[in-house]
Write a protein that holds these residues in place. Structure first.
Motif, PDB file in Angstrom:
ATOM      1  N   LEU A  35       0.799  -1.162  -0.089  1.00 53.62           N
ATOM      2  CA  LEU A  35       0.002  -0.031  -0.088  1.00 53.62           C
ATOM      3  C   LEU A  35       0.856   1.357  -0.161  1.00 53.62           C
ATOM      4  O   LEU A  35       2.050   1.118   0.374  1.00 53.62           O
ATOM      5  CB  LEU A  35      -0.914   0.018   1.340  1.00 53.62           C
ATOM      6  CG  LEU A  35      -2.005  -1.247   1.450  1.00 53.62           C
ATOM      7  CD1 LEU A  35      -2.579  -1.042   2.678  1.00 53.62           C
ATOM      8  CD2 LEU A  35      -2.881  -1.229   0.319  1.00 53.62           C
ATOM      9  N   LYS A  36       0.297   2.123  -0.433  1.00 51.62           N
ATOM     10  CA  LYS A  36       0.960   3.574  -0.207  1.00 51.62           C
ATOM     11  C   LYS A  36       0.661   4.184   1.125  1.00 51.62           C
ATOM     12  O   LYS A  36      -0.288   3.905   1.762  1.00 51.62           O
ATOM     13  CB  LYS A  36       0.280   4.530  -1.306  1.00 51.62           C
ATOM     14  CG  LYS A  36       0.605   4.251  -2.590  1.00 51.62           C
ATOM     15  CD  LYS A  36       0.393   5.454  -3.431  1.00 51.62           C
ATOM     16  CE  LYS A  36      -1.023   5.885  -3.470  1.00 51.62           C
ATOM     17  NZ  LYS A  36      -1.151   6.948  -4.632  1.00 51.62           N
ATOM     18  N   PRO A  37       1.717   4.701   1.749  1.00 51.61           N
ATOM     19  CA  PRO A  37       1.636   5.172   3.184  1.00 51.61           C
ATOM     20  C   PRO A  37       0.526   6.211   3.368  1.00 51.61           C
ATOM     21  O   PRO A  37      -0.210   6.141   4.336  1.00 51.61           O
ATOM     22  CB  PRO A  37       3.134   6.003   3.384  1.00 51.61           C
ATOM     23  CG  PRO A  37       4.134   5.266   2.264  1.00 51.61           C
ATOM     24  CD  PRO A  37       3.238   4.698   0.900  1.00 51.61           C
ATOM     25  N   LYS A  65       0.946  -1.621  11.817  1.00 50.09           N
ATOM     26  CA  LYS A  65       2.438  -1.894  11.827  1.00 50.09           C
ATOM     27  C   LYS A  65       2.972  -2.404  10.812  1.00 50.09           C
ATOM     28  O   LYS A  65       3.928  -2.170   9.954  1.00 50.09           O
ATOM     29  CB  LYS A  65       2.820  -2.072  13.137  1.00 50.09           C
ATOM     30  CG  LYS A  65       4.017  -1.298  14.046  1.00 50.09           C
ATOM     31  CD  LYS A  65       3.984  -1.676  15.330  1.00 50.09           C
ATOM     32  CE  LYS A  65       4.244  -3.249  15.357  1.00 50.09           C
ATOM     33  NZ  LYS A  65       4.475  -3.659  17.020  1.00 50.09           N
ATOM     34  N   ALA A  75       4.913  -1.387   3.365  1.00 51.70           N
ATOM     35  CA  ALA A  75       4.817  -0.120   2.487  1.00 51.70           C
ATOM     36  C   ALA A  75       6.005   0.714   2.414  1.00 51.70           C
ATOM     37  O   ALA A  75       6.448   1.274   1.525  1.00 51.70           O
ATOM     38  CB  ALA A  75       3.720   0.713   3.095  1.00 51.70           C
ATOM     39  N   LEU A  76       6.795   0.532   3.419  1.00 52.28           N
ATOM     40  CA  LEU A  76       8.160   1.007   3.543  1.00 52.28           C
ATOM     41  C   LEU A  76       9.403   0.229   3.763  1.00 52.28           C
ATOM     42  O   LEU A  76       9.849   0.200   4.719  1.00 52.28           O
ATOM     43  CB  LEU A  76       8.171   2.249   4.506  1.00 52.28           C
ATOM     44  CG  LEU A  76       7.179   3.397   4.609  1.00 52.28           C
ATOM     45  CD1 LEU A  76       6.875   4.149   5.822  1.00 52.28           C
ATOM     46  CD2 LEU A  76       7.403   4.241   3.433  1.00 52.28           C
ATOM     47  N   ASP A  92      12.329   0.021   2.742  1.00 52.19           N
ATOM     48  CA  ASP A  92      13.810   0.266   2.881  1.00 52.19           C
ATOM     49  C   ASP A  92      14.076   1.278   4.391  1.00 52.19           C
ATOM     50  O   ASP A  92      15.001   1.562   4.498  1.00 52.19           O
ATOM     51  CB  ASP A  92      14.096   1.321   1.872  1.00 52.19           C
ATOM     52  CG  ASP A  92      14.134   0.750   0.339  1.00 52.19           C
ATOM     53  OD1 ASP A  92      14.259  -0.486   0.505  1.00 52.19           O
ATOM     54  OD2 ASP A  92      13.644   1.417  -0.363  1.00 52.19           O
ATOM     55  N   VAL A  93      12.702   1.320   5.116  1.00 49.44           N
ATOM     56  CA  VAL A  93      13.003   2.176   6.199  1.00 49.44           C
ATOM     57  C   VAL A  93      12.887   0.990   7.539  1.00 49.44           C
ATOM     58  O   VAL A  93      12.276   0.078   7.393  1.00 49.44           O
ATOM     59  CB  VAL A  93      11.730   2.876   6.687  1.00 49.44           C
ATOM     60  CG1 VAL A  93      11.859   3.701   7.762  1.00 49.44           C
ATOM     61  CG2 VAL A  93      11.546   3.979   5.330  1.00 49.44           C
TER      62      VAL A  93
END
Lengths: 259, 259
Positions: free
Chosen positions: B88-90, B146, B152-153, B155-156
């Motif tokens: 999903l998009k943040p 969470k 969604a992220l 790389d973080v």
DNA sequence: ATTTCGTTCAAACGTTCGTTTTAATATTAG
DNA sequence: CTAATATTAAAACGAACGTTTGAACGAAAT
């Protein structure tokens, strides 16, 4: 005539204990008897030295906020002096405002994380006298920083800046107070979050520094976010959808963030 | 056998009044006598219908959180179904999580801004039973969101995401609770901030919508901010400055934001 | 009509609250 | 040393707290 000898011993022992207990249990749930017995002083000592429980809370904060206010104003003074009239960078302003506070958490002599947590928590206390007290204590500093942000972000509506200052204060307060509150919401121990590897005895000093390093980019990112668009029906007095509001309007991009 | 007739009248009148008074005065400072007299019911009614003051608070929240939790999970389900496996998009995740909550503020039947303010304030209450209660009520939803943010992220670092989720929760809670608390800090009436022109009888419904429109860009900007750099001495167990942490590291630019 | 049961009511329970009082004890000044 | 003053100590104050009790009420069920 004055409290010279060790009279301040009782006073400060009360202040230290009250600071910790107010942080742990809140104002209402912390009784005078709990405070005085933990401080190993007589029950009447609080009323003798401070006058009342409310006055005690005020003194607990005054002791720390005097330093914090002075430091924050001085930090801004120095920035504006260096800038020589030029508008400051928002990152500088945030560093001066939030960095100064978070550095208190690293210094136990200034209350350390105990005071930071207390501050974050007490800002939400509903008691009337607490709100009016904070209003008076914060007024000057907030006003100075507000004006600094106004001139640092001339293209952003002032109302928007104040809202985002509001948001930033909230993120910081929760982040501070929540090191033992909201970990329960996120379902993670704070030790798991300070870094991938931490010492087992999670030190408050390193925790405060990590918190600052994590918080500042977040706040800066929020402050410089695209302006919101108000595409709903405007309920205004005179005219619907005034063109003056469109000048600073900017579509919020539905971007896919890769921090 | 069951409370059919008008027994629920007393029950719900107590819940409504308690919701408002807990919001205005906090849990500890709100007495049973204040609640029952404001609800125009007998003092013993609370203990009869709910068992205790603590149980009353829990029921006040359960009534609303049941709807909120279901709605939040359903919103995420729908998003993931539409995405068909793709991350999903943040912005979608934040909209589902915070937008759902803020939409409660527009609907008086769901508690409106009264419940939102209560929720924001009670999250910082230090009482043990409150924290454990919220932990249980929030666990499932927070965990789902969470995980959604994790994918969604990718790389973080997950720890960073959890921290920022923490920050976002704080910004939202303060923004909500502070519509009558922290205005004193910012020195502005909330009416001055909702828009340049507002009706004199500041409606809670339009306030909730404005708040959402202001808050979402801020949160998204914070979430997608550059990762912090840890340039201080790392206090880790095994090896200093592990290279694994450098992969996702990125210098925080000292940019001059023009939102 | 009487029993039953959920609900409401007034009154009181014991406890704890913040504060005050009165006396005793240090500390300083003359 | 003595007097004045600042601090501590023990005890009690009235008020307010959350909770419990036992009787009275009201609408159904038997």
């Amino acid at each position: 005539m004055s409290d010279q000898k060790n009279g301040s011993d009782t006073r400060e022992r009360i202040l230290d204990v009250a600071e910790r207990l107010f942080m742990e249990n809140g104002y209402e749930a912390t009784s005078m008897r709990t405070i005085t017995s933990a401080a190993e002083v007589n029950l009447a000592a609080v009323n003798y030295h401070f006058g009342s429980k409310e006055a005690l809370l005020r003194e607990v904060f005054r002791r720390r906020l005097a330093w914090l206010n002075h430091e924050r104003l001085q930090a801004l003074d120095k920035l504006e002096e260096q800038a020589a009239g030029a508008p400051l960078k928002p990152s500088q302003i945030l560093e001066a405002f939030f960095g100064t506070l978070l550095r208190m958490g690293e210094n136990p002599a200034l209350g350390g994380m105990v005071f930071l947590r207390l501050l974050g928590r007490t800002l939400t206390e509903p008691a009337e006298f607490i709100r009016t007290f904070f209003a008076g204590e914060y007024a000057e500093v907030i006003d100075r920083y507000k004006l600094a942000l106004f001139s640092a972000l001339p293209d952003v509506p002032k109302a928007e800046i104040v809202w985002r200052l509001h948001f930033m204060l909230g993120a910081m307060s929760y982040a501070i107070a929540g090191t033992d509150v909201l970990q329960v919401v996120t379902g993670c121990e704070v030790g798991d979050l300070a870094g991938e590897e931490v010492t087992d005895e999670t030190d408050d000093t390193v925790l405060a520094r990590r918190l600052a390093q994590r918080l500042m980019p977040f706040l800066l990112g929020g402050l410089r976010a695209p302006l919101p668009q108000f595409d709903d029906v405007q309920r205004i007095k005179k005219e619907p959808l005034p063109k003056t509001a469109r000048d600073t309007r900017e579509k919020t991009p539905d971007q896919d963030p890769r921090p």
